[in-house]
Enzyme design. Structure first.
Site, PDB file in Angstrom:
ATOM      1  N   LYS A  99      46.268  31.102  92.228  1.00 10.31           N
ATOM      2  CA  LYS A  99      47.341  31.577  91.329  1.00 10.31           C
ATOM      3  C   LYS A  99      46.932  32.753  90.616  1.00 10.31           C
ATOM      4  CE  LYS A  99      48.189  29.518  87.310  1.00 10.31           C
ATOM      5  NZ  LYS A  99      48.342  30.449  86.086  1.00 10.31           N
ATOM      6  N   ASN A 100      45.659  32.754  90.206  1.00 13.39           N
ATOM      7  CA  ASN A 100      45.267  33.717  89.059  1.00 13.39           C
ATOM      8  C   ASN A 100      44.843  34.939  89.846  1.00 13.39           C
ATOM      9  OD1 ASN A 100      46.196  31.968  86.943  1.00 13.39           O
ATOM     10  ND2 ASN A 100      44.512  31.542  86.414  1.00 13.39           N
TER      11      ASN A 100
ATOM     12  N   CYS B  29      51.832  29.072  79.214  1.00 10.67           N
ATOM     13  CA  CYS B  29      51.231  27.953  78.643  1.00 10.67           C
ATOM     14  C   CYS B  29      50.820  28.282  77.194  1.00 10.67           C
ATOM     15  CB  CYS B  29      49.850  27.238  79.206  1.00 10.67           C
ATOM     16  SG  CYS B  29      49.994  26.923  80.879  1.00 10.67           S
TER      17      CYS B  29
ATOM     18  N   ARG C  32      47.593  33.470  71.534  1.00 12.39           N
ATOM     19  CA  ARG C  32      47.689  34.316  73.004  1.00 12.39           C
ATOM     20  C   ARG C  32      48.071  35.577  72.623  1.00 12.39           C
ATOM     21  NH1 ARG C  32      48.759  31.030  78.413  1.00 12.39           N
ATOM     22  NH2 ARG C  32      47.301  32.541  79.222  1.00 12.39           N
TER      23      ARG C  32
ATOM     24  N   ASP D 217      39.934  26.712  82.200  1.00  3.66           N
ATOM     25  CA  ASP D 217      41.124  25.977  82.750  1.00  3.66           C
ATOM     26  C   ASP D 217      40.862  24.801  83.809  1.00  3.66           C
ATOM     27  OD1 ASP D 217      42.381  29.249  84.114  1.00  3.66           O
ATOM     28  OD2 ASP D 217      42.627  28.213  82.420  1.00  3.66           O
TER      29      ASP D 217
ATOM     30  N   ARG E 169      54.021  24.839  88.312  1.00  2.00           N
ATOM     31  CA  ARG E 169      53.663  26.302  88.427  1.00  2.00           C
ATOM     32  C   ARG E 169      52.542  26.735  89.107  1.00  2.00           C
ATOM     33  NH1 ARG E 169      52.985  28.103  82.675  1.00  2.00           N
ATOM     34  NH2 ARG E 169      52.548  30.008  83.741  1.00  2.00           N
TER      35      ARG E 169
HETATM   36  C1  EPZ Z   1      43.990  34.180  82.188  1.00  2.00           C
HETATM   37  O1  EPZ Z   1      45.036  34.077  80.833  1.00  2.00           O
HETATM   38  C2  EPZ Z   1      44.547  32.964  83.043  1.00  2.00           C
HETATM   39  N1  EPZ Z   1      45.991  33.225  83.576  1.00  2.00           N
HETATM   40  C3  EPZ Z   1      44.469  31.806  82.566  1.00  2.00           C
HETATM   41  O2  EPZ Z   1      44.817  30.767  83.015  1.00  2.00           O
HETATM   42  C4  EPZ Z   1      42.986  31.604  81.818  1.00  2.00           C
HETATM   43  O3  EPZ Z   1      42.810  30.342  81.192  1.00  2.00           O
HETATM   44  C5  EPZ Z   1      42.406  32.775  80.998  1.00  2.00           C
HETATM   45  O4  EPZ Z   1      42.666  33.919  81.894  1.00  2.00           O
HETATM   46  C6  EPZ Z   1      41.257  32.561  80.679  1.00  2.00           C
HETATM   47  O5  EPZ Z   1      40.290  32.604  81.724  1.00  2.00           O
HETATM   48  C7  EPZ Z   1      46.017  34.154  84.335  1.00  2.00           C
HETATM   49  O6  EPZ Z   1      45.385  34.697  85.103  1.00  2.00           O
HETATM   50  C8  EPZ Z   1      47.599  34.349  84.903  1.00  2.00           C
HETATM   51  P1  EPZ Z   1      42.505  36.100  78.267  1.00  2.00           P
HETATM   52  P2  EPZ Z   1      44.976  35.555  79.983  1.00  2.00           P
HETATM   53  O7  EPZ Z   1      43.418  37.289  78.057  1.00  2.00           O
HETATM   54  O8  EPZ Z   1      44.769  36.803  80.850  1.00  2.00           O
HETATM   55  C9  EPZ Z   1      42.486  36.002  73.675  1.00  2.00           C
HETATM   56  C10 EPZ Z   1      45.906  28.773  83.978  1.00  2.00           C
HETATM   57  O9  EPZ Z   1      45.951  27.719  83.327  1.00  2.00           O
HETATM   58  N2  EPZ Z   1      43.341  37.394  73.756  1.00  2.00           N
HETATM   59  O10 EPZ Z   1      41.492  35.982  79.111  1.00  2.00           O
HETATM   60  O11 EPZ Z   1      45.910  35.258  78.963  1.00  2.00           O
HETATM   61  C11 EPZ Z   1      43.342  34.879  74.009  1.00  2.00           C
HETATM   62  O12 EPZ Z   1      44.131  34.567  72.715  1.00  2.00           O
HETATM   63  C12 EPZ Z   1      46.140  29.906  82.795  1.00  2.00           C
HETATM   64  O13 EPZ Z   1      45.852  29.041  85.113  1.00  2.00           O
HETATM   65  C13 EPZ Z   1      43.561  38.164  72.592  1.00  2.00           C
HETATM   66  O14 EPZ Z   1      43.074  37.819  71.736  1.00  2.00           O
HETATM   67  O15 EPZ Z   1      43.527  35.086  78.812  1.00  2.00           O
HETATM   68  C14 EPZ Z   1      42.479  33.940  74.592  1.00  2.00           C
HETATM   69  O16 EPZ Z   1      41.902  33.280  73.186  1.00  2.00           O
HETATM   70  C15 EPZ Z   1      46.054  29.378  81.417  1.00  2.00           C
HETATM   71  N3  EPZ Z   1      44.079  39.294  72.651  1.00  2.00           N
HETATM   72  C16 EPZ Z   1      41.382  34.665  74.971  1.00  2.00           C
HETATM   73  O17 EPZ Z   1      41.509  35.943  74.377  1.00  2.00           O
HETATM   74  C17 EPZ Z   1      44.624  39.923  74.090  1.00  2.00           C
HETATM   75  O18 EPZ Z   1      45.043  40.783  74.084  1.00  2.00           O
HETATM   76  C18 EPZ Z   1      41.350  34.609  76.534  1.00  2.00           C
HETATM   77  O19 EPZ Z   1      42.586  35.262  76.747  1.00  2.00           O
HETATM   78  C19 EPZ Z   1      44.295  39.066  75.204  1.00  2.00           C
HETATM   79  C20 EPZ Z   1      43.675  37.856  75.006  1.00  2.00           C
END
Ligand code: EPZ
Length: 414
Positions: free
Chosen positions: A22-23, A116, A121, A303, A395
């Site tokens: 998915k990701n 989610c 986020r 995840d 999803r």
């Molecule tokens: C991706 O989400 C994945 N989703 C998530 O999988 C996964 O949990 C996550 O990466 C971490 O591995 C997809 O790929 C579609 P991040 P993403 O930006 O990109 C903070 C699932 O279950 N952050 O690495 O949103 C954020 O709040 C889903 O498949 C900021 O502060 O993750 C979090 O605490 C859930 N500012 C941390 O970084 C930003 O601009 C990680 O977020 C962006 C992120």
């Protein structure tokens, strides 16, 4: 509203295929917007989020059609650059369309992404990156517009954000000059996106702690295969371990599981590999695992945190799992406790005192992986469980009911 009903207590046995990740497919679909031509993605999982990505492309005037697990995309006719709010709000991954749209058309309009609820986020790292590349940012009443032609710059990510790395990396492919992103995400799904973009003529190179993207004038059509879903596969391995079963997952290797395989072995599972398939045999009683902490790749994936909490609820002894990536990835904990799990929360750590058995209960899924954790617990529990709001789970898990049924699990949707 549909409800999943699971009658637990049967050891899972048999073999299934890992679906495409998915990701990985989500950012690859979004990045296809950069290409003024046809892109074909094979091994594409038929999951709700992939359908939503295709809907976004069609809403912008492009074509995106599934034929079983093949997704054919053609963005040559794409002529709109504002992503409809209802589609932005359906999934977090809508944000990864922004970089490609901005890079190709010089502007993009969108809304705060949904997905989610795991904490705040924010999307500040995405916005800061686009600003550094030369975009003007206009925010009004929740609507965000980015405008400008992008130039190559140096961007440091304070946190290796997966989405921000993917969005900025894709946008940088068409920027003027070279972009360097330090402290990028190194998740396999991010590397797969880079491979796909390079297949389309991009010039992306990963180094120890940075990724360099040399801007090109255009990208061309390509066909790519989506990598296997390590989180989906690990979820079924946890389910087999929790039900004292033994299963084979085809289409994935132990090295693609990374640290997940090491942790499953620590719980006492036998894990072997043969012909691009992983075999797991559960122990009679699982070992507890103390000091498991989620972290960006190659650390233990956030995840899989809910699923491993479900598994360790049945281990012998005390386990401690600490969530460091999201500040509120814990809504599965009270639900697991309803099945008899003994878990206490301390800051962002879950202290799990293993019990001999779980019991069926009426449960609610609040997010994708938390819902998957409830499926694991329900399959292992004595008696029948109901899981409400299963749409969260659909999803990210292609053929969930078919796969569990084929492994001997008793699951149906009401
Ligand atoms: C991706 O989400 C994945 N989703 C998530 O999988 C996964 O949990 C996550 O990466 C971490 O591995 C997809 O790929 C579609 P991040 P993403 O930006 O990109 C903070 C699932 O279950 N952050 O690495 O949103 C954020 O709040 C889903 O498949 C900021 O502060 O993750 C979090 O605490 C859930 N500012 C941390 O970084 C930003 O601009 C990680 O977020 C962006 C992120």
């Amino acid at each position: 509203m549909p409800v999943l009903r699971i009658k637990g207590g049967t050891p899972l046995r048999g073999e299934i295929y890992a679906s495409g990740a998915k990701n990985a497919v989500l950012p690859m679909t979004a990045a296809s917007v950069l290409i003024n031509g046809r892109v074909t993605l094979t091994n594409c999982p038929r999951i709700a989020d992939a359908e939503t990505s295709a809907e976004i492309i069609k809403a912008l005037g492009g074509c995106a059609e599934f034929d079983k697990n093949m997704l054919t995309i053609d963005c040559s006719g794409l002529n709109l650059t504002r992503i409809p709010q209802r589609l932005c709000e359906k999934m977090r991954s809508s944000i990864t369309f922004c970089g490609p749209l901005l890079a190709r058309f010089g502007c993009v309009g969108f809304y705060e992404p949904g997905g989610c609820v795991l904490g705040k986020r924010p999307i500040d790292l995405h916005i800061k990156g686009f600003k550094a590349m030369g975009a003007e940012v206009i925010e009004e009443r929740g609507k965000i517009t980015l405008k400008g032609s992008l130039k190559g710059v140096k961007i440091n990510l304070p946190f290796p954000s997966v989405g921000a790395t993917q969005s900025l990396m894709a946008a940088a492919c068409l920027a003027k000059g070279t972009t360097v992103i330090t402290n990028p995400s190194k998740e396999p799904e991010t590397l797969a996106l880079a491979d796909f973009l390079n297949l389309c003529g991009g010039k992306i190179s990963f180094y120890e702690n940075k990724v360099e993207i040399e801007g090109v004038n255009r990208l061309h059509s390509a066909q790519a295969r989506v990598i296997p879903d390590r989180i989906e596969a690990a979820t079924y391995l946890c389910a087999a371990a929790a039900t004292k079963g033994e299963i084979t997952i085809k289409g994935i290797t132990i090295s693609e599981l990374g640290i997940i395989g090491d942790v499953l072995k620590k719980t006492g599972c036998i894990l072997t590999e043969e012909h691009n398939a992983v075999f797991l045999k559960a122990p009679q009683r699982l070992n507890a695992v103390d000091g498991l902490t989620t972290a960006p790749y190659p650390g233990f994936p956030t995840d899989l945190q809910p699923q491993i909490c479900a598994l360790l609820s049945l281990a012998q002894g005390k386990s401690v799992v600490t969530e460091t990536v999201f500040e509120a990835r814990n809504r599965h904990i009270p639900e697991l406790i309803k099945t008899g799990a003994e878990i206490t929360e301390k800051n962002r750590s879950f202290i799990i005192n293993g019990v001999n058995s779980l019991k069926g209960a009426k449960l609610t899924a609040f997010d994708l992986r938390g819902g998957a954790a409830l499926v694991i617990a329900a399959l292992a529990a004595e008696g029948t469980s109901e899981i409400h709001n299963p749409h969260h789970i659909f999803r990210g898990y292609e053929g969930l009911i078919q796969k569990i049924t084929s492994l001997g699990g008793n699951i149906e949707i009401l």
